[in-house]
Scaffold this active site. Structure first.
Site, PDB file in Angstrom:
ATOM      1  N   ASP A 118       0.913  -1.170   0.018  1.00  0.00           N
ATOM      2  CA  ASP A 118       0.080   0.058  -0.162  1.00  0.00           C
ATOM      3  C   ASP A 118       0.824   1.320   0.024  1.00  0.00           C
ATOM      4  O   ASP A 118       2.016   1.290   0.531  1.00  0.00           O
ATOM      5  CB  ASP A 118      -0.910  -0.083   1.059  1.00  0.00           C
ATOM      6  CG  ASP A 118      -1.822   1.286   1.419  1.00  0.00           C
ATOM      7  OD1 ASP A 118      -2.604   1.249   0.306  1.00  0.00           O
ATOM      8  OD2 ASP A 118      -1.893   1.759   2.438  1.00  0.00           O
ATOM      9  N   ASN A 132      19.855 -39.875  15.313  1.00  0.00           N
ATOM     10  CA  ASN A 132      18.973 -39.037  14.620  1.00  0.00           C
ATOM     11  C   ASN A 132      18.818 -37.632  15.649  1.00  0.00           C
ATOM     12  O   ASN A 132      18.538 -36.691  15.080  1.00  0.00           O
ATOM     13  CB  ASN A 132      17.835 -39.568  14.266  1.00  0.00           C
ATOM     14  CG  ASN A 132      17.722 -40.579  13.014  1.00  0.00           C
ATOM     15  OD1 ASN A 132      19.016 -40.614  12.471  1.00  0.00           O
ATOM     16  ND2 ASN A 132      16.896 -41.228  12.416  1.00  0.00           N
TER      17      ASN A 132
END
Length: 876
Positions: A329, A716
């Site tokens: 805007d 992991n």
């Protein structure tokens, strides 16, 4: 009740008739009560905020999280309670981080509801009184005064110099003059001068108006409805990680099926096969990925907060890194939403305010403009145009308080939309101010300002070289040409004039506005924010297209766009968009940089068209009219200071300093975070691929279960997880803002990294499985520990070489001590698993000799050297 009536295009009398009311007396109390029962209160429908339970559920609603949950359930059912607990802990950690960040999410509807004025002056039964705004109904007659919030959409019955601030609704930067005369039927929202709208405010004058719509039927209500129905687009990383999760799930199922078939053919017992299945599921899924992504996004959000960008939704952090178009805007975003006098044309020449000393003629024009205004310096509020003139005069050394002491006002003819002029009458308390000495000796001094064309009609002379001379046709042409030139640069232009003659205080406009001396023209504009041009240049260099979307006039929009460095081309108006279909707009959107005179629906269509073309769209704004587009865009960015609560509620990110350049800093931070997320995603997946290969190949070599589920989880979640977190805070790659955004059609693995992942994971499998197979063939009970340790050290070596295109010693890793520390700590923790008695028991390891540990380290070093050699060869 005549829902489809174009109220702005019919006469006030016809509007009164259609709403079955009385312009003077308003509705009766009984009729108002009946309509309130029929129509409901003047409130916006409230969309309930997301419940905490819904926010919590959304943290689990992804393919990767579902796969993790399934792995936890399988581990629990096969009595591997420790593995199940660890996976469940990762799920909870990820959900808790996301929940905490998003708990105060979207409250846009509550903010919209707050915007309604709490009370209003209304005429009912012929008597004026004050009632709650919620009790207004169509047909009510309200009284509007300077400073009032407009509580509903209304058709004006009477306007006495009424002007309203509609910037939050339409994007119009200057106050809008209102009139009771009908507007064109096809007029856009910002051009409907006979209407006032809910959510706006009166800044000057007064009036009476007929309520035509309340609650959700108002223009503000329509925006609320659009906001309710607008779905936010899925972010690039969300999409890519969901695809990755689904693929990993398919891979896990396929490999598990192969191993099951292989085991059945070999006559392996069913329980052991279940254990192998769980191990493979654990190996296939990077359990730490969701948590590491969430933590990296959270850390990024904190870093952005330090740069004045408040992240409301975590996904916005990574989305910024992929933005290709920034739709902004104009008013309050690219500009400051504060009018300023940019240039004064007087005496035949122009002077830019603030550039050196003002010429005497320019000082005379500024002096007259400041006196002929109702704005008070430092008081706030008031007409922005008049405030700008007063401030420009003060900057030139002409303080209004001192001017008024020298020339107190004794009469006036207020601004009128028909005349387009305002005039004031002053009686000197002594010598007039120096700039107006040419008008001394007349008893009173008349000052006037307004539309240049109208003002020229009232002028017979012009001030040049300190004296008033005749104004001939050539002089008038010069003034009109100067007016056109200023207007062509997007300025609002006001003319200023004066006359010295003795008039009574009660003199009207006809007496005041005749035989005036023309002083000059003042060009006013809502100027760009100081950092905006540099921010736009950075956006263009980074491959992002800036697009201005405003409710302001095309000429003004294009002028501001040119000044701040937007690409050229004519502005496309909302009226032109109305005549376009979706396909034509999508084609047009690629080449257009400026849209003017647009409505909230147009903003949504523009964002949608850009998204259809494959763009990742950021929408910045501060007004109510921006909220639906903010929510529709991939990332909505609201202004923290001037932004409405509505725009903040609909946005993903809030700029705390309202500086457009802050979004550029946020984009840079987003690119860095996005790059790092891809780095540790590649790292985790390559490590897990190595684990899968080990688990898949080892049975073909006749080996028993190569790695236990607990050992896989250890790699992991701990040895992978800590380096992955450190990779997530890697410094920016060189030239991060001098390359185009990442293409949306590319997957997680880009830059040829798929081949590298396959090669590096195969190498990790080869060295670790080779070591384990050698020890197993020799009957060494440490074979599984050797395999486990070699694979773990290999993954740590992979972490040091994961950044694409940069060798380890060039800069990146050495400038990230956190990565070096994480790798060292993970190595120490792996050593503890081997040698600490209580950990050996849980992970079923045996102590390795010094020579064995050195061999595992040397094999891991081969992974590091291989990765660095591949980078070197890639640059040759």
């Amino acid at each position: 009740m005549t829902e489809d009536t174009l109220w702005h295009s019919i006469s006030a009398a016809e509007a009164v008739s259609r709403l079955r009311t009385d312009a003077a007396a308003g509705l009766t109390g009984a009729e108002a009560a009946a309509r309130l029962g029929e129509r409901g209160p003047n409130l916006l429908r409230e969309k309930p905020p997301r419940s905490p339970w819904l926010i919590l559920w959304e943290q689990f609603n992804s393919a990767l999280m579902m796969v993790l949950a399934a792995a936890a359930v399988i581990a629990f059912l096969t009595h591997d309670r420790g593995d199940a607990a660890v996976i469940a802990a990762i799920l909870v950690l990820n959900a808790a981080l996301g929940f905490w960040q998003e708990y105060k999410a979207d409250r846009a509807m509550e903010a919209l509801k707050k915007m309604a004025a709490p009370s209003v002056r209304v005429v009912r039964g012929g008597r004026a009184g004050e009632i709650p705004a919620a009790d207004l109904v169509p047909g009510d007659v309200i009284i509007i005064a300077d400073g009032d919030h407009i509580p509903a959409d209304c058709r004006l019955l009477e306007s006495r110099s009424l002007r309203t601030d509609e910037a939050a609704l339409t994007g119009e930067s200057a106050p809008v003059e209102k009139t009771a005369d009908p507007s064109e039927a096809a007029a856009q929202l910002a051009d409907r001068r006979s209407m006032v709208y809910a959510g706006t405010s009166a800044v000057y004058g007064r009036g009476r108006a007929l309520v035509t719509a309340t609650g959700m039927d108002t223009e503000l209500g329509r925006i609320a409805g659009m906001l309710e129905g607008t779905e936010q687009a899925e972010t690039p990383l969300q999409s890519r990680l969901n695809v990755l999760g689904r693929r990993l799930a398919i891979i896990a199922l396929a490999i598990t099926a192969v191993i099951f078939a292989q085991g059945l053919l070999r006559g392996v017992e069913l329980k052991l096969m279940f254990l192998a299945a769980v191990s493979l599921a654990v190996a296939a899924v990077p359990e730490g990925l969701p948590a590491v992504v969430t933590i990296a996004l959270s850390l990024g959000a904190w870093r952005m907060l330090e740069r004045n960008a408040l992240i409301r939704k975590l996904a916005a952090v990574e989305t910024l890194g992929s933005v290709t178009v920034i739709c902004s805007d104009k008013t309050g975003t690219l500009t400051g939403n504060r009018m300023a006098a940019r240039e004064v044309w007087a005496g035949g020449s122009s002077w830019e305010t603030g550039e050196g000393a003002a010429p005497p003629e320019a000082l005379a024009a500024l002096c007259a403009a400041a006196l002929c205004s109702d704005a008070e310096p430092g008081a706030g509020g008031g007409d922005p145009t008049e405030t700008a003139l007063v401030e420009a005069a003060a900057a030139a050394g002409l303080g209004k308080a001192e001017l008024e002491r020298a020339l107190p006002r004794v009469g006036e003819a207020p601004f009128d939309p028909e005349r387009k002029l305002m005039s004031t009458l002053h009686r000197p308390a002594g010598d007039p101010p120096e700039p107006l000495r040419a008008f001394s000796g007349g008893g009173t001094l008349t000052l006037a300002k307004g539309a240049p064309e109208r003002l020229l009609e009232k002028c017979s002379s012009v001030l040049e070289n300190g004296t008033a001379g005749p104004l001939d046709e050539a002089g008038r042409r010069r003034i009109l040409e100067a007016n056109s030139e200023l207007a062509s640069r997007g300025m609002r232009v006001l003319g200023v004039a004066a006359a010295a003659r003795d008039l009574p205080p009660e003199a009207g406009a006809a007496e005041l506005e005749r035989d005036l001396t023309f002083l000059g023209l003042a060009g006013l504009i809502d100027p760009p924010r100081p950092g905006t041009p540099a921010a736009v240049r950075t956006c263009l260099a980074a491959g992002m297209k800036p697009v201005m979307i405003t409710g302001d006039q095309p000429l003004t929009a294009r002028a501001v766009a040119t000044e701040i460095g937007f690409p050229g081309g004519a502005a496309v108006t909302g009226a032109e968009l109305d005549g376009m279909g979706a396909r034509r707009l999508a084609g047009l959107a690629e080449g257009v940089s400026v849209y003017a005179r647009v409505s909230p629906e147009h903003k949504l269509r523009i964002v949608d068209a850009l998204q259809e073309r494959g763009h990742i769209v950021a929408m910045t704004g501060d007004g109510v009219n921006d909220a639906p587009a903010l929510k529709k865009a991939h990332i909505g960015v609201a202004m923290g200071i001037t932004g409405t609560d509505v725009s903040k509620g609909a946005a993903d990110m809030v700029l705390l300093d309202d500086d457009f350049s802050t979004i550029v800093a946020a984009v840079e931070e987003g690119r860095v975070i996005y790059d790092n997320i891809l780095k540790f995603t590649r790292y985790l997946v390559s490590c897990n691929a190595g684990e899968i290969m080990v688990m898949f190949v080892s049975p073909f070599l006749g080996m028993p279960l190569a790695l236990l589920p607990a050992q896989l989880l250890w790699m992991n979640l701990v040895t992978d997880g800590l380096p992955a977190l450190a990779i997530g805070v890697q410094p920016a790659e060189a030239g991060v803002m001098r390359r185009p955004p990442r293409r949306t059609d590319r997957g997680v693995f880009t830059r040829g990294m798929t081949a590298h992942i396959i090669w590096s994971s195969a190498l990790m499998c080869a060295v670790s499985l080779g070591a384990g197979w050698h020890y197993w063939r020799a009957g060494d009970p440490a074979w599984q520990t050797m395999l486990f340790t070699t694979l773990t050290f290999s993954q740590l070596a992979q972490a040091l070489t994961v950044s694409p295109g940069r060798d380890f010693f060039a800069a990146r890793a050495l400038k990230n001590p956190k990565l070096l520390g994480a790798v060292a700590l993970s190595a120490v923790m792996q050593t503890a698993v081997i040698y600490a008695p209580f950990m050996r028991e849980f992970f079923r390891t045996v102590p390795l000799s010094g020579a064995d540990l050195a061999l595992a380290s040397a094999l891991a070093a081969a992974i590091f050297l291989s990765g660095e050699l591949a980078k070197y060869r890639g640059r040759c």
